[in-house]
Design a protein around this motif. Structure first.
Motif, PDB file in Angstrom:
ATOM      1  N   ILE A  67     -22.699 -10.438 -13.083  1.00  0.00           N
ATOM      2  CA  ILE A  67     -22.732  -9.150 -13.786  1.00  0.00           C
ATOM      3  C   ILE A  67     -22.151  -8.017 -12.939  1.00  0.00           C
ATOM      4  O   ILE A  67     -22.100  -8.085 -11.699  1.00  0.00           O
ATOM      5  N   ASN A  68     -21.718  -7.000 -13.628  1.00  0.00           N
ATOM      6  CA  ASN A  68     -21.276  -5.775 -12.969  1.00  0.00           C
ATOM      7  C   ASN A  68     -21.362  -4.646 -13.991  1.00  0.00           C
ATOM      8  O   ASN A  68     -21.631  -4.880 -15.176  1.00  0.00           O
ATOM      9  N   THR A  69     -21.122  -3.436 -13.522  1.00  0.00           N
ATOM     10  CA  THR A  69     -21.048  -2.330 -14.465  1.00  0.00           C
ATOM     11  C   THR A  69     -19.819  -1.496 -14.146  1.00  0.00           C
ATOM     12  O   THR A  69     -19.429  -1.363 -12.982  1.00  0.00           O
ATOM     13  N   LEU A  70     -19.187  -0.995 -15.201  1.00  0.00           N
ATOM     14  CA  LEU A  70     -18.045  -0.100 -14.989  1.00  0.00           C
ATOM     15  C   LEU A  70     -18.503   1.346 -15.131  1.00  0.00           C
ATOM     16  O   LEU A  70     -17.766   2.277 -14.843  1.00  0.00           O
ATOM     17  N   GLY A  71     -19.737   1.528 -15.613  1.00  0.00           N
ATOM     18  CA  GLY A  71     -20.271   2.876 -15.790  1.00  0.00           C
ATOM     19  C   GLY A  71     -19.690   3.570 -17.001  1.00  0.00           C
ATOM     20  O   GLY A  71     -18.893   2.991 -17.751  1.00  0.00           O
ATOM     21  N   ASP A  72     -20.088   4.817 -17.200  1.00  0.00           N
ATOM     22  CA  ASP A  72     -19.568   5.578 -18.336  1.00  0.00           C
ATOM     23  C   ASP A  72     -18.188   6.144 -17.995  1.00  0.00           C
ATOM     24  O   ASP A  72     -17.642   5.850 -16.927  1.00  0.00           O
ATOM     25  N   LYS A  73     -17.645   6.979 -18.891  1.00  0.00           N
ATOM     26  CA  LYS A  73     -16.288   7.502 -18.729  1.00  0.00           C
ATOM     27  C   LYS A  73     -16.108   8.200 -17.375  1.00  0.00           C
ATOM     28  O   LYS A  73     -15.141   7.954 -16.651  1.00  0.00           O
ATOM     29  N   LEU A  79      -7.377  -7.079  -2.371  1.00  0.00           N
ATOM     30  CA  LEU A  79      -8.212  -6.825  -3.552  1.00  0.00           C
ATOM     31  C   LEU A  79      -9.664  -7.191  -3.304  1.00  0.00           C
ATOM     32  O   LEU A  79     -10.576  -6.570  -3.842  1.00  0.00           O
ATOM     33  N   LEU A  80      -9.864  -8.192  -2.438  1.00  0.00           N
ATOM     34  CA  LEU A  80     -11.248  -8.560  -2.144  1.00  0.00           C
ATOM     35  C   LEU A  80     -11.949  -7.422  -1.402  1.00  0.00           C
ATOM     36  O   LEU A  80     -13.169  -7.292  -1.459  1.00  0.00           O
ATOM     37  N   ASN A  81     -11.137  -6.581  -0.690  1.00  0.00           N
ATOM     38  CA  ASN A  81     -11.742  -5.448   0.029  1.00  0.00           C
ATOM     39  C   ASN A  81     -11.647  -4.119  -0.737  1.00  0.00           C
ATOM     40  O   ASN A  81     -11.939  -3.064  -0.179  1.00  0.00           O
ATOM     41  N   ALA A  82     -11.233  -4.197  -1.972  1.00  0.00           N
ATOM     42  CA  ALA A  82     -11.056  -2.965  -2.762  1.00  0.00           C
ATOM     43  C   ALA A  82     -12.412  -2.283  -3.002  1.00  0.00           C
ATOM     44  O   ALA A  82     -13.462  -2.925  -2.893  1.00  0.00           O
ATOM     45  N   PRO A  83     -12.412  -0.987  -3.334  1.00  0.00           N
ATOM     46  CA  PRO A  83     -13.677  -0.291  -3.605  1.00  0.00           C
ATOM     47  C   PRO A  83     -14.464  -0.979  -4.717  1.00  0.00           C
ATOM     48  O   PRO A  83     -13.883  -1.650  -5.580  1.00  0.00           O
ATOM     49  N   LYS A  84     -15.789  -0.798  -4.660  1.00  0.00           N
ATOM     50  CA  LYS A  84     -16.653  -1.425  -5.669  1.00  0.00           C
ATOM     51  C   LYS A  84     -17.005  -0.426  -6.750  1.00  0.00           C
ATOM     52  O   LYS A  84     -17.287   0.732  -6.454  1.00  0.00           O
ATOM     53  N   THR A  85     -17.049  -0.896  -7.985  1.00  0.00           N
ATOM     54  CA  THR A  85     -17.359   0.024  -9.094  1.00  0.00           C
ATOM     55  C   THR A  85     -18.727   0.677  -8.886  1.00  0.00           C
ATOM     56  O   THR A  85     -18.931   1.837  -9.208  1.00  0.00           O
ATOM     57  N   THR A  86     -19.654  -0.105  -8.330  1.00  0.00           N
ATOM     58  CA  THR A  86     -21.040   0.374  -8.216  1.00  0.00           C
ATOM     59  C   THR A  86     -21.188   1.573  -7.270  1.00  0.00           C
ATOM     60  O   THR A  86     -22.195   2.259  -7.302  1.00  0.00           O
ATOM     61  N   ASN A  87     -20.171   1.811  -6.417  1.00  0.00           N
ATOM     62  CA  ASN A  87     -20.250   2.984  -5.523  1.00  0.00           C
ATOM     63  C   ASN A  87     -19.795   4.274  -6.203  1.00  0.00           C
ATOM     64  O   ASN A  87     -19.804   5.331  -5.584  1.00  0.00           O
ATOM     65  N   TYR A  88     -19.329   4.188  -7.432  1.00  0.00           N
ATOM     66  CA  TYR A  88     -18.801   5.383  -8.102  1.00  0.00           C
ATOM     67  C   TYR A  88     -19.572   5.732  -9.373  1.00  0.00           C
ATOM     68  O   TYR A  88     -19.090   6.448 -10.231  1.00  0.00           O
ATOM     69  N   LEU A  89     -20.782   5.210  -9.483  1.00  0.00           N
ATOM     70  CA  LEU A  89     -21.549   5.444 -10.710  1.00  0.00           C
ATOM     71  C   LEU A  89     -22.281   6.777 -10.656  1.00  0.00           C
ATOM     72  O   LEU A  89     -22.832   7.131  -9.612  1.00  0.00           O
ATOM     73  N   ASN A  90     -22.277   7.505 -11.753  1.00  0.00           N
ATOM     74  CA  ASN A  90     -23.146   8.684 -11.810  1.00  0.00           C
ATOM     75  C   ASN A  90     -24.581   8.205 -12.075  1.00  0.00           C
ATOM     76  O   ASN A  90     -24.823   7.011 -12.292  1.00  0.00           O
ATOM     77  N   GLU A  91     -25.508   9.158 -12.083  1.00  0.00           N
ATOM     78  CA  GLU A  91     -26.915   8.774 -12.121  1.00  0.00           C
ATOM     79  C   GLU A  91     -27.288   7.997 -13.398  1.00  0.00           C
ATOM     80  O   GLU A  91     -27.948   6.962 -13.330  1.00  0.00           O
ATOM     81  N   THR A  92     -26.796   8.487 -14.541  1.00  0.00           N
ATOM     82  CA  THR A  92     -27.124   7.810 -15.809  1.00  0.00           C
ATOM     83  C   THR A  92     -26.623   6.361 -15.776  1.00  0.00           C
ATOM     84  O   THR A  92     -27.344   5.441 -16.185  1.00  0.00           O
ATOM     85  N   SER A  93     -25.404   6.175 -15.314  1.00  0.00           N
ATOM     86  CA  SER A  93     -24.832   4.822 -15.319  1.00  0.00           C
ATOM     87  C   SER A  93     -25.592   3.911 -14.352  1.00  0.00           C
ATOM     88  O   SER A  93     -25.824   2.731 -14.649  1.00  0.00           O
ATOM     89  N   LEU A  94     -25.956   4.471 -13.210  1.00  0.00           N
ATOM     90  CA  LEU A  94     -26.683   3.674 -12.226  1.00  0.00           C
ATOM     91  C   LEU A  94     -28.062   3.272 -12.769  1.00  0.00           C
ATOM     92  O   LEU A  94     -28.479   2.114 -12.637  1.00  0.00           O
ATOM     93  N   ASN A  95     -28.737   4.225 -13.408  1.00  0.00           N
ATOM     94  CA  ASN A  95     -30.063   3.926 -13.978  1.00  0.00           C
ATOM     95  C   ASN A  95     -29.979   2.819 -15.019  1.00  0.00           C
ATOM     96  O   ASN A  95     -30.817   1.940 -15.089  1.00  0.00           O
TER      97      ASN A  95
END
Ligand code: HAM
Length: 420
Positions: free
Chosen positions: A163-169, A217-233
């Motif tokens: 699983i992963n999340t891309l977060g909101d817009k 690409l394996l060392n590319a930034p992770k989506t989870t480090n760019y989530l705002n609070e709502t998306s992270l929750n």
């Protein structure tokens, strides 16, 4: 000789029996989760997939079967099922009077001009579900739970939900910027397509079939480090729910999926089947922006699709018992024309009483019929002859013990029922 096209399959015999078995399970599980069966067309306006799946994806830029019909319409054989279901939802204005989410499932052929190899076809089958009209994390959980349990019930015990999340817009945009900044210095090391994708659609670089496994690409930034609070929750809530249901998941912060329509939750299912490498058996996620992108109102949705062919293959490799029927119940034998009429009558009667029944269509005579019965692994033989018919009787032979008995035709169903 005309042969089948590359990347297509004829499905018959044991393989088709396996699919009947799988279909029964899929149907039964969808019923329990209250999904209704839907069929949408195999071809749609090309624009539907260009917009929904995305112009910069491999699927649309390299893999669609596009054609112009005799009325000069630009059409495409569907590469996936979500876009068609959303088109149906919008066209029928199902958002208007809905008090409940729409939950639909499909099993159908999809078309992708992929390079044919083990587990990769040009005509493939997908089983998919779409839950339209809820933004609650419980809906994401419902979809993942159905997916997970389907594989388990099909007999694949070692499946992992990545699983992963891309977060909101907002989160996606932040991540997009970070990814572009990260990728630009490596531009020259990427394939020609990815060079162009960097600014147009950088997420697509992450799942490029050529560059995807490179260290850059394996060392590319992770989506989870760019989530705002709502998306992270939201993401944390999903993980909590998955743990509550004891669903075996693994976080993969670089999972972005190969289609453009996702936001928030994305997931892919893999199984531990060495012969199949790391081919995904299915995938899905949330697509809150898609219905609006297709000119509908803003309606949130989430879904999943199983690679049907790959799943059957994984089940075969891992030795799943498909519970396929071995042999028929009854073979009816005759010689004369009157015997043949009785054969026709009895065959219909027995079939309507749930017995798998076969008879001779080639007038083989008794010797040939005995051989056919053995070839078809018949459990019982009904041997009709004119003398017995005078007493309204037929000869019933247990093909295993070879015991024979004369049975009155009126009691035949009852007799065979008691010997099942
Ligand atoms: P997808 O990941 O593109 O997602 O495809 C789902 C599954 O179809 C894959 O995981 C894979 O098992 C199978 N598959 C894809 N391409 C091939 C191929 N060439 N040969 C054999 N199997 C293949 C979708 O299609 C999304 N519509 C899923 C979804 C539904 N998302 C939300 N709702």
């Amino acid at each position: 000789m005309i042969t089948k096209q590359k990347g297509t399959m004829d499905i018959y015999g044991e393989e088709s029996q396996k699919r009947m078995y799988v279909n029964d399970i899929l149907r039964s599980i969808c019923e329990k989760y209250n999904y209704s069966y839907i069929e949408t067309p195999v071809f749609e306006a090309s624009e539907l997939f260009h917009r929904a799946v995305g112009d910069a994806t491999d699927i649309v830029s390299k893999e669609t079967y596009d054609f112009v019909d005799r009325g000069n319409r630009n059409l495409t054989l569907r590469p996936e099922g979500t876009a068609g279901v959303c088109r149906w939802y919008i066209e029928n204005k199902l958002y208007g009077n809905q008090t409940e989410p729409v939950k639909a499932y499909y099993i159908g052929k999809m078309y992708r001009y992929d390079r044919p190899q083990l587990g990769r076809y040009r005509e493939l089958t997908q089983f998919g579900i779409e839950l339209i009209g809820s933004d609650d994390v419980l809906a994401d959980l419902d979809v993942i739970s159905l997916a997970y349990n389907t594989y388990t019930i099909l007999g694949l015990k070692d499946v992992t939900i990545n699983i992963n999340t891309l977060g909101d817009k907002e989160s996606r945009n932040n991540y997009r910027k970070a990814l572009i900044e990260y990728l630009i210095p490596y531009k020259e090391e990427l394939c020609e397509d990815c060079k162009e994708r960097i600014e147009k659609n950088p997420l697509r670089v992450l799942d490029c079939k050529i560059d995807g496994e490179k260290d850059i690409l394996l060392n590319a930034p992770k989506t989870t480090n760019y989530l705002n609070e709502t998306s992270l929750n939201r993401y944390n809530k999903l993980k909590e729910y998955l743990e509550l249901l004891d669903i075996n998941y693994k976080e993969n912060p670089r999972l972005v999926r190969g289609l453009d329509y996702y936001d928030h939750t994305v997931f892919e299912i893999t199984a531990d089947v060495p012969e199949m490498g790391n081919l995904a058996l299915g995938g899905g996620g949330r697509y809150n922006g898609l219905i609006e992108l297709l000119d509908g109102p803003s309606v949130p949705a989430v879904g999943f699709a199983m690679g049907y062919d790959r799943t059957v293959m994984a089940m075969t490799y891992t030795g799943v018992n498909f519970d396929t029927k071995d042999g028929i119940d009854i073979y009816i034998m005759y010689v004369s024309d009157t015997e043949k009429e009785t054969a026709a009558l009895l065959a219909q009667d027995l079939r309507l009483n749930d017995f798998i029944t076969e008879t001779d269509y080639l007038n083989k005579g008794l010797k040939g019929e005995f051989k056919s019965a053995d070839r078809l692994k018949a459990k019982y033989l009904i041997i009709i002859n004119d003398q017995d018919l005078e007493n309204n009787e037929v000869n019933v032979k247990d093909n295993l013990t070879k015991e024979e008995e004369k049975v009155n035709i009126n009691n035949l169903v009852e007799y065979l029922d008691s010997h099942r």
